[in-house]
Write a protein that holds these residues in place. Structure first.
Motif, mmCIF file in Angstrom:
data_model
loop_
_atom_site.group_PDB
_atom_site.id
_atom_site.type_symbol
_atom_site.label_atom_id
_atom_site.label_comp_id
_atom_site.label_asym_id
_atom_site.label_seq_id
_atom_site.Cartn_x
_atom_site.Cartn_y
_atom_site.Cartn_z
ATOM 1 N N ASP A 1 0.753 -1.116 -0.043
ATOM 2 C CA ASP A 1 0.094 0.092 0.108
ATOM 3 C C ASP A 1 0.745 1.236 0.063
ATOM 4 O O ASP A 1 0.294 2.356 0.070
ATOM 5 C CB ASP A 1 -0.892 0.045 1.206
ATOM 6 C CG ASP A 1 -2.081 -0.974 1.005
ATOM 7 O OD1 ASP A 1 -2.377 -1.349 0.000
ATOM 8 O OD2 ASP A 1 -2.615 -1.506 2.076
ATOM 9 N N GLY A 2 1.985 1.250 -0.091
ATOM 10 C CA GLY A 2 3.006 2.221 -0.194
ATOM 11 C C GLY A 2 3.506 2.783 1.130
ATOM 12 O O GLY A 2 3.912 3.916 1.284
ATOM 13 N N GLY A 3 3.586 2.060 1.989
ATOM 14 C CA GLY A 3 3.836 2.697 3.409
ATOM 15 C C GLY A 3 4.680 1.643 4.126
ATOM 16 O O GLY A 3 5.333 0.623 3.617
ATOM 17 N N ASP A 4 4.964 1.839 5.422
ATOM 18 C CA ASP A 4 5.798 1.123 6.342
ATOM 19 C C ASP A 4 5.409 1.406 7.975
ATOM 20 O O ASP A 4 4.656 2.280 8.203
ATOM 21 C CB ASP A 4 7.113 1.511 6.250
ATOM 22 C CG ASP A 4 8.100 0.480 6.817
ATOM 23 O OD1 ASP A 4 7.913 -0.691 6.900
ATOM 24 O OD2 ASP A 4 9.390 0.760 7.312
ATOM 25 N N ILE A 5 5.809 0.302 8.393
ATOM 26 C CA ILE A 5 5.480 0.356 10.102
ATOM 27 C C ILE A 5 7.153 0.048 10.905
ATOM 28 O O ILE A 5 7.412 -0.991 10.509
ATOM 29 C CB ILE A 5 4.471 -0.716 10.363
ATOM 30 C CG1 ILE A 5 3.946 -0.352 11.721
ATOM 31 C CG2 ILE A 5 4.835 -1.996 9.860
ATOM 32 C CD1 ILE A 5 2.572 -1.334 12.312
ATOM 33 N N GLY B 1 5.160 6.763 5.183
ATOM 34 C CA GLY B 1 4.506 6.644 3.795
ATOM 35 C C GLY B 1 3.067 6.944 3.682
ATOM 36 O O GLY B 1 2.334 7.794 4.311
ATOM 37 N N SER B 2 2.450 6.096 2.814
ATOM 38 C CA SER B 2 1.014 6.001 2.719
ATOM 39 C C SER B 2 0.178 5.913 3.947
ATOM 40 O O SER B 2 -0.957 6.215 4.088
ATOM 41 C CB SER B 2 0.674 5.155 1.447
ATOM 42 O OG SER B 2 1.203 5.630 0.195
ATOM 43 N N CYS B 3 0.891 5.118 4.801
ATOM 44 C CA CYS B 3 -0.170 4.665 6.065
ATOM 45 C C CYS B 3 -0.101 6.051 6.806
ATOM 46 O O CYS B 3 -0.990 5.951 7.601
ATOM 47 C CB CYS B 3 0.769 3.720 6.823
ATOM 48 S SG CYS B 3 0.971 2.256 5.784
ATOM 49 N N SER B 4 0.890 6.906 6.927
ATOM 50 C CA SER B 4 0.895 8.133 7.667
ATOM 51 C C SER B 4 -0.562 8.807 7.200
ATOM 52 O O SER B 4 -0.304 9.504 6.075
ATOM 53 C CB SER B 4 2.151 8.761 7.545
ATOM 54 O OG SER B 4 1.889 10.028 8.194
ATOM 55 N N SER C 1 -7.996 4.730 6.662
ATOM 56 C CA SER C 1 -8.050 3.401 7.047
ATOM 57 C C SER C 1 -7.013 2.823 8.120
ATOM 58 O O SER C 1 -7.035 1.587 8.745
ATOM 59 C CB SER C 1 -8.278 2.508 6.086
ATOM 60 O OG SER C 1 -7.176 2.364 5.303
ATOM 61 N N SER C 2 -5.955 3.570 8.270
ATOM 62 C CA SER C 2 -4.756 3.285 9.129
ATOM 63 C C SER C 2 -5.153 2.630 10.527
ATOM 64 O O SER C 2 -4.568 1.621 11.117
ATOM 65 C CB SER C 2 -3.709 3.942 9.206
ATOM 66 O OG SER C 2 -4.174 5.248 10.127
ATOM 67 N N GLY D 1 -5.794 -5.522 12.400
ATOM 68 C CA GLY D 1 -4.744 -6.296 11.625
ATOM 69 C C GLY D 1 -3.619 -6.421 12.530
ATOM 70 O O GLY D 1 -3.140 -7.595 13.295
ATOM 71 N N VAL D 2 -2.740 -5.147 12.841
ATOM 72 C CA VAL D 2 -1.489 -5.393 13.502
ATOM 73 C C VAL D 2 -1.635 -5.846 15.007
ATOM 74 O O VAL D 2 -0.822 -6.921 15.572
ATOM 75 C CB VAL D 2 -0.800 -4.025 13.596
ATOM 76 C CG1 VAL D 2 0.504 -4.275 14.438
ATOM 77 C CG2 VAL D 2 -0.424 -3.668 12.014
#
Length: 179
Positions: A126-130, A146-149, A153-154, A161-162
């Protein structure tokens, strides 16, 4: 060269796929152009409305302000990426920027292993990282990049999920929060 784009769950983030290696040193996020000397990243961050750049192994995610439309800036980003690679450059970044996890205790090492093996690959799509930041009193603190920031829906991804995955594998984990 043909740079492809992919939408992400975050409407203010777009994933650019140059078809070449991007980062030789793991995921890396930059939100201030003065924090990096790389010409491509600085140029992208100079585009009106761009708030951040995230470099993955083979993609570049660009985050923009909500008030700017992708039609206004997408072609500029693609042009900058094409120009960068047409000069013969092999990758955008090639230095070790990762934090070392050698001082983590056993449970923290297990958390990082689960994040690396089971969660990061999905988030990268999805273009991000954790990134793991801390474990204390049953609470895992992570940083979304990235996209997650800033993705709408994060929060759901983080909790359903996490958090569910970490709690399943590690009973010591009670909650996961983003910082």
């Amino acid at each position: 060269m043909f740079v492809q784009t992919e939408i992400t769950p975050n409407p203010n983030s777009l994933k650019f796929l140059p078809g070449k290696k991007v980062s030789n040193s793991g995921p890396y996020e930059i939100t201030k152009k003065d924090d990096i000397q790389n010409e491509l990243v600085r140029n992208i961050l100079s585009i009106n409305g761009v708030e951040g750049v995230f470099l993955g192994t083979d993609f570049i995610s660009v985050n923009k302000k909500d008030s700017i439309k992708w039609d206004e800036i997408k072609h500029i980003v693609i042009s900058l990426i094409n120009d960068f690679y047409s000069e013969g450059k092999e990758f955008v970044i090639d230095k070790n920027l990762d934090e070392q996890n050698s001082d983590l205790n056993e449970i923290e090492q297990k958390i990082v292993k689960i994040l690396d093996q089971k969660i990061r690959p999905a988030v990268a799509k999805d273009g991000g990282d954790i990134k793991f930041k801390e474990f204390k009193d049953g609470i895992v603190k992570v940083q979304l990049q990235g996209s997650c920031s800033g993705c709408p829906s994060s929060t759901m991804t983080l909790k359903q999920g996490v958090q569910n995955l970490l709690c399943h594998y590690l009973p010591e984990v009670k909650e996961v929060v983003a910082i």
